[in-house]
Scaffold this active site. Structure first.
Site, PDB file in Angstrom:
ATOM      1  N   TYR A 167       0.837  -1.205   0.000  1.00  0.00           N
ATOM      2  CA  TYR A 167       0.000   0.000   0.000  1.00  0.00           C
ATOM      3  C   TYR A 167       0.875   1.260   0.000  1.00  0.00           C
ATOM      4  O   TYR A 167       0.629   2.204  -0.747  1.00  0.00           O
ATOM      5  CB  TYR A 167      -0.886  -0.068   1.243  1.00  0.00           C
ATOM      6  CG  TYR A 167      -1.842   1.070   1.459  1.00  0.00           C
ATOM      7  CD1 TYR A 167      -2.997   1.196   0.690  1.00  0.00           C
ATOM      8  CD2 TYR A 167      -1.623   2.005   2.464  1.00  0.00           C
ATOM      9  CE1 TYR A 167      -3.892   2.235   0.920  1.00  0.00           C
ATOM     10  CE2 TYR A 167      -2.509   3.036   2.703  1.00  0.00           C
ATOM     11  CZ  TYR A 167      -3.645   3.153   1.928  1.00  0.00           C
ATOM     12  OH  TYR A 167      -4.529   4.167   2.159  1.00  0.00           O
ATOM     13  N   LYS A 171       0.881   4.195  -2.739  1.00  0.00           N
ATOM     14  CA  LYS A 171       0.421   5.526  -2.334  1.00  0.00           C
ATOM     15  C   LYS A 171       1.466   6.597  -2.615  1.00  0.00           C
ATOM     16  O   LYS A 171       1.120   7.716  -2.988  1.00  0.00           O
ATOM     17  CB  LYS A 171       0.043   5.512  -0.842  1.00  0.00           C
ATOM     18  CG  LYS A 171      -1.319   4.853  -0.581  1.00  0.00           C
ATOM     19  CD  LYS A 171      -2.395   5.458  -1.472  1.00  0.00           C
ATOM     20  CE  LYS A 171      -3.812   5.235  -0.994  1.00  0.00           C
ATOM     21  NZ  LYS A 171      -4.812   5.671  -2.002  1.00  0.00           N
TER      22      LYS A 171
HETATM   23  P1  NAI Z   1     -13.520   3.143   2.090  1.00  0.00           P
HETATM   24  O1  NAI Z   1     -13.205   1.708   2.100  1.00  0.00           O
HETATM   25  O2  NAI Z   1     -14.566   3.644   3.047  1.00  0.00           O
HETATM   26  O3  NAI Z   1     -13.881   3.627   0.666  1.00  0.00           O
HETATM   27  C1  NAI Z   1     -13.243   3.117  -0.490  1.00  0.00           C
HETATM   28  C2  NAI Z   1     -14.260   2.838  -1.523  1.00  0.00           C
HETATM   29  O4  NAI Z   1     -13.577   2.446  -2.716  1.00  0.00           O
HETATM   30  C3  NAI Z   1     -15.214   1.715  -1.164  1.00  0.00           C
HETATM   31  O5  NAI Z   1     -16.545   2.152  -1.254  1.00  0.00           O
HETATM   32  C4  NAI Z   1     -14.904   0.622  -2.166  1.00  0.00           C
HETATM   33  O6  NAI Z   1     -16.028  -0.126  -2.564  1.00  0.00           O
HETATM   34  C5  NAI Z   1     -14.344   1.404  -3.318  1.00  0.00           C
HETATM   35  N1  NAI Z   1     -13.489   0.611  -4.185  1.00  0.00           N
HETATM   36  C6  NAI Z   1     -12.543  -0.292  -3.795  1.00  0.00           C
HETATM   37  N2  NAI Z   1     -11.973  -0.851  -4.878  1.00  0.00           N
HETATM   38  C7  NAI Z   1     -12.573  -0.296  -5.962  1.00  0.00           C
HETATM   39  C8  NAI Z   1     -12.353  -0.450  -7.340  1.00  0.00           C
HETATM   40  N3  NAI Z   1     -11.458  -1.324  -7.839  1.00  0.00           N
HETATM   41  N4  NAI Z   1     -13.100   0.292  -8.167  1.00  0.00           N
HETATM   42  C9  NAI Z   1     -14.041   1.154  -7.684  1.00  0.00           C
HETATM   43  N5  NAI Z   1     -14.275   1.314  -6.378  1.00  0.00           N
HETATM   44  C10 NAI Z   1     -13.541   0.602  -5.542  1.00  0.00           C
HETATM   45  O7  NAI Z   1     -12.132   3.883   2.379  1.00  0.00           O
HETATM   46  P2  NAI Z   1     -11.793   5.407   2.637  1.00  0.00           P
HETATM   47  O8  NAI Z   1     -11.152   5.469   3.951  1.00  0.00           O
HETATM   48  O9  NAI Z   1     -12.881   6.314   2.339  1.00  0.00           O
HETATM   49  O10 NAI Z   1     -10.607   5.612   1.583  1.00  0.00           O
HETATM   50  C11 NAI Z   1     -10.724   6.413   0.445  1.00  0.00           C
HETATM   51  C12 NAI Z   1      -9.328   6.618  -0.139  1.00  0.00           C
HETATM   52  O11 NAI Z   1      -8.540   7.330   0.797  1.00  0.00           O
HETATM   53  C13 NAI Z   1      -8.564   5.343  -0.415  1.00  0.00           C
HETATM   54  O12 NAI Z   1      -7.802   5.510  -1.592  1.00  0.00           O
HETATM   55  C14 NAI Z   1      -7.671   5.194   0.740  1.00  0.00           C
HETATM   56  O13 NAI Z   1      -6.497   4.451   0.435  1.00  0.00           O
HETATM   57  C15 NAI Z   1      -7.328   6.631   1.021  1.00  0.00           C
HETATM   58  N6  NAI Z   1      -6.881   6.879   2.358  1.00  0.00           N
HETATM   59  C16 NAI Z   1      -7.721   6.805   3.423  1.00  0.00           C
HETATM   60  C17 NAI Z   1      -7.271   7.064   4.685  1.00  0.00           C
HETATM   61  C18 NAI Z   1      -8.190   7.073   5.849  1.00  0.00           C
HETATM   62  O14 NAI Z   1      -7.704   7.440   6.951  1.00  0.00           O
HETATM   63  N7  NAI Z   1      -9.430   6.736   5.691  1.00  0.00           N
HETATM   64  C19 NAI Z   1      -5.854   7.353   4.940  1.00  0.00           C
HETATM   65  C20 NAI Z   1      -5.078   7.495   3.769  1.00  0.00           C
HETATM   66  C21 NAI Z   1      -5.582   7.245   2.538  1.00  0.00           C
END
Ligand code: NAI
Length: 719
Positions: A167, A171
């Site tokens: 990851y 990232k």
């Molecule tokens: P989340 O899991 O709540 O949301 C991610 C969404 O992406 C989910 O709804 C999932 O179904 C969708 N998804 C996954 N694979 C997919 C694909 N191949 N095609 C289309 N949709 C897909 O996670 P969150 O926390 O909202 O994360 C959003 C972004 O922020 C991610 O890229 C994550 O790596 C990044 N991030 C989040 C952090 C946090 O503290 N929540 C920290 C650093 C980065």
């Protein structure tokens, strides 16, 4: 419809794609854009956070946007097929203005346990997914001459995080991708920025501590992303971190670095790299570069220096920016105190005479030399580190009226490398100029590198090196005692010399000290300050120059005695002694002033009538040195005025010397008498025996010796 107020940032007519918008952060972005007039493509595969399974998460968010009066369509493609998501947008709305690459999953495992599948899937969803989706949107944005793209990075990439190697790699890869997309998009008004979020979502549940988890609402980050995507935001290539209703820009920075060879034909040796490693890794003057071209420019500069045969940092130029806080912090570091009202001018920026202590201007030279490779380059024949270098001597000269804020540009170079057999003495000179190019200060600093001698070098310095001046043989004309504070070094170091020797007990123990020692330059600052107080009316503008040799270290908390001799040509010679150990710590020192003004309270003390008596005694002792020495005793007179000791006089007849106290060494006999009684005694109006019987003259120590003084006391002085 959503009601819009006049100042609201709007996205009417804009088409926004948010990938992974079915949950977490993406959902909040989609809802915010939907509420501000954008047509939203809510993309989500609908899997779990490991990337497995499917659901109708996108439909739910679309329904929410529509229920609030907005426009949205769902898209169920994986970001790995990014072109299909773009197709959805084109079919539904005919354009793509904003693309937020947000979709993400986790496959956390420690490095050895990451399977190829775990690795590939993470790279595919985060890095490749963002790439293919952006690539598909690119021609459309170019045609429109407008585009706003967001990549989603993570602190796991920026700093690393256990169990997230796959990851983290993806990232930070997104930052690299964004950097180049920003450059390539510039001419078509396509901006690309990076968001580094921390938010409570299913992805971070169980990873973030509970107390944080509840406060890290994704909703608090959405406005930051929305602003970054607005037409009014000019940023491109920025990395913005945001969490908990806070945001900041994040930068890569680069240190000043260090050249590793002396000419273009030279090789770089691992030993030399080891020797200068602290310079290579020194980040104190780190800067951010805006473009790769700037990075290359430094290299061109390095190569030019090498080609010109400019040895590795024989001369360096540095800037030193300072304001009233630096000036005051320094003054506190060398013991200025509000308990002395004359010191207020060094401690209060609104004081009408606010000024910097003269020795403050040692700092720009010192800091530039310390942060450089000058000494290492000068003695490339030997190895050394912080534990075998000693600050030998310091000279400072001020040229013009000195500022209390601004920027000084300092050029430093090595002017002598002397072979002292047991070590090498490297003398650097630093000239500091103000913005107008006026020379403000010149510093010469000599560093003794233990064990680096015997290289058949020069042994005597040239005429440009300012010499020390031996202290006069006579007793000092004035002595001042100052007790340093146990926290003196802890405070002084905040002015820039952060050598751990002065704060870290484990470090100073290696060098053999029981506690971290005081900076030699702090002792110098304290001493020069007291000379200025005694003979310079506390006026920095009277200061011309000063030189000291650091002969022994001082421990914070010890008492310093500064012995001063007023010499011709406005010179005050001095030495500084640690009272507790009677050890000389600053030797051969002097301050040259533009004008001598004897301290006002000294003048008040000088107004004692009995001063004339002692002046007479001094003359008679000088005339009859042998007779005086025959008495062979040291007498201390404590002269009182209004019941308090106003002044002390010492008759050191062993050395035929008469001076103002405090006594150096031990008095055989101490006499306490009032100013007027002392005069009466000298005039013969009061007999010593009577004075003693009436309690007007108190004698401690050897009473018999006192009687031998009678001939010296008789005076014809004009009282
Ligand atoms: P989340 O899991 O709540 O949301 C991610 C969404 O992406 C989910 O709804 C999932 O179904 C969708 N998804 C996954 N694979 C997919 C694909 N191949 N095609 C289309 N949709 C897909 O996670 P969150 O926390 O909202 O994360 C959003 C972004 O922020 C991610 O890229 C994550 O790596 C990044 N991030 C989040 C952090 C946090 O503290 N929540 C920290 C650093 C980065």
């Amino acid at each position: 419809m959503v009601s819009a107020n006049a100042n609201q940032l709007r996205y009417d007519g804009r088409v926004v794609i948010v990938t992974g918008a079915g949950a977490g952060l993406g959902r909040e972005y989609a809802l915010l854009f939907g509420s501000r007039g954008a047509k939203v493509v809510v993309n989500d595969l609908g899997g779990n956070f490991h990337g497995q399974g499917k659901s109708n998460a996108a439909d739910n968010v679309v329904a929410e946007i529509r229920a609030a009066g907005g426009t949205a369509v769902p898209d169920y493609n994986s970001v790995v097929d990014g072109d299909k998501i773009i197709q959805t947008a084109m079919e539904a709305f005919g354009r793509v203005d904003i693309l937020i690459n947000n979709a993400g999953i986790l496959r956390d495992k420690s490095l050895a346990r990451i399977s190829d599948e775990d690795w590939n899937l993470i790279q595919d969803v985060h890095l490749k997914g963002s790439f293919v989706t952006t690539r598909a949107a690119w021609p459309i944005m170019k045609r429109q001459n407008y585009g706003r793209i967001i990549m989603t990075s993570s602190n796991s990439g920026v700093y690393g995080n256990f169990g997230q190697a796959n990851y983290s790699a993806a990232k930070l890869g997104l930052v690299g991708l964004a950097n180049t997309v920003a450059i390539e998009g510039e001419k078509n008004n396509i901006h690309c920025n990076v968001i580094v979020p921390t938010a409570a979502s299913r992805m971070t549940e169980g990873i973030l501590p509970e107390i944080l988890f509840n406060e890290l609402k994704p909703k608090l980050i959405a406005p930051v992303v929305a602003y970054l995507c607005h037409e009014s935001c000019e940023d491109t290539g920025s990395v913005i971190e945001s969490a908990a209703g806070w945001a900041t820009k994040v930068h890569f920075v680069r240190g000043k670095g260090c050249i590793l060879r002396t000419s273009i034909g030279d090789v770089v040796s691992p030993e030399y790299v080891q020797k200068v490693w602290s310079k290579v890794t020194d980040m104190s003057n780190a800067t951010h570069l805006n473009a790769i071209g700037e990075a290359s420019l430094t290299l061109v500069d390095v190569l030019e220096k090498l080609r010109d045969g400019q040895n590795n940092e024989q001369s360096i130029t540095d800037t030193y920016k300072f304001n009233f806080k630096d000036v005051i912090l320094y003054a506190l570091g060398v013991g200025a105190s509000v308990t002395d009202e004359n010191d207020l001018r060094f401690l209060y920026e609104n004081h009408p005479d606010f000024s910097a202590l003269p020795t403050f201007f040692i700092l720009p030279g010192l800091l530039s030399v310390m942060g450089s490779n000058l000494t290492a380059s000068a003695i490339s024949h030997a190895n050394f580190d912080l534990t075998n270098i000693l600050h030998g001597e310091q000279y400072i000269e001020l040229f013009d009226s000195v500022p209390t804020e601004g920027m000084l540009t300092t050029t430093s170079s090595v002017i002598e490398v002397l072979d002292k057999k047991s070590g090498a003495l490297v003398i650097t000179q630093s000239d500091s100029y103000d913005d107008n190019g006026t020379l403000i200060a010149r510093n010469q600093s000599s560093t003794f590198v233990v064990g680096a001698g015997n290289f058949n070098g020069k042994t005597k310095p040239g005429p440009e090196v300012k010499p020390l001046v031996p202290n006069p043989k006579r007793s000092p004309d004035a002595s001042v005692q100052i007790k340093t504070n146990r926290d003196q070094a802890a405070l002084y170091r905040l002015s820039g010399d952060l050598n751990p020797m002065h704060i870290d007990p484990s470090f100073s123990a290696i060098a053999g000290y029981k506690i971290p020692i005081l900076h030699g330059l702090c002792t110098m600052g304290i001493s020069v300050r007291s000379v200025l107080k005694q003979y310079g009316d506390d006026d920095s503008s009277y200061f011309r120059c000063a030189k000291v040799r650091f002969s022994k270290p001082v421990l914070p908390g010890q008492t310093l005695r500064i012995d001063m001799w007023k010499e011709p040509n406005n010179r005050v010679c001095f030495r500084t002694v640690v009272v507790e150990t009677n050890t000389e710590v600053l030797s051969g020192a002097y301050v040259d002033l533009k004008k001598i003004v004897v301290k006002p309270n000294m003048t008040a003390a000088s107004n004692l009538q009995s001063d004339a008596v002692f002046a007479g005694i001094k003359e008679r002792v000088a005339e009859n040195e042998a007779k005086a020495k025959a008495i062979n005793a040291v007498f201390l007179y404590k002269i009182t005025d209004s019941g308090k000791v106003a002044k002390e006089w010492v008759l050191d007849l062993k050395k035929a010397s008469v001076y103002e106290g405090p006594v150096q060494g031990k008095a055989d006999t101490t006499m306490t008498i009032s100013d007027s009684d002392m005069v009466d005694l000298a005039l013969g109006k009061l007999q010593p025996q009577t004075a003693f019987m009436k309690g007007k003259l108190k004698i401690t120590g050897n009473i018999m010796l006192a009687q031998k003084l009678a001939p010296l006391l008789k005076t014809e002085a004009k009282l």
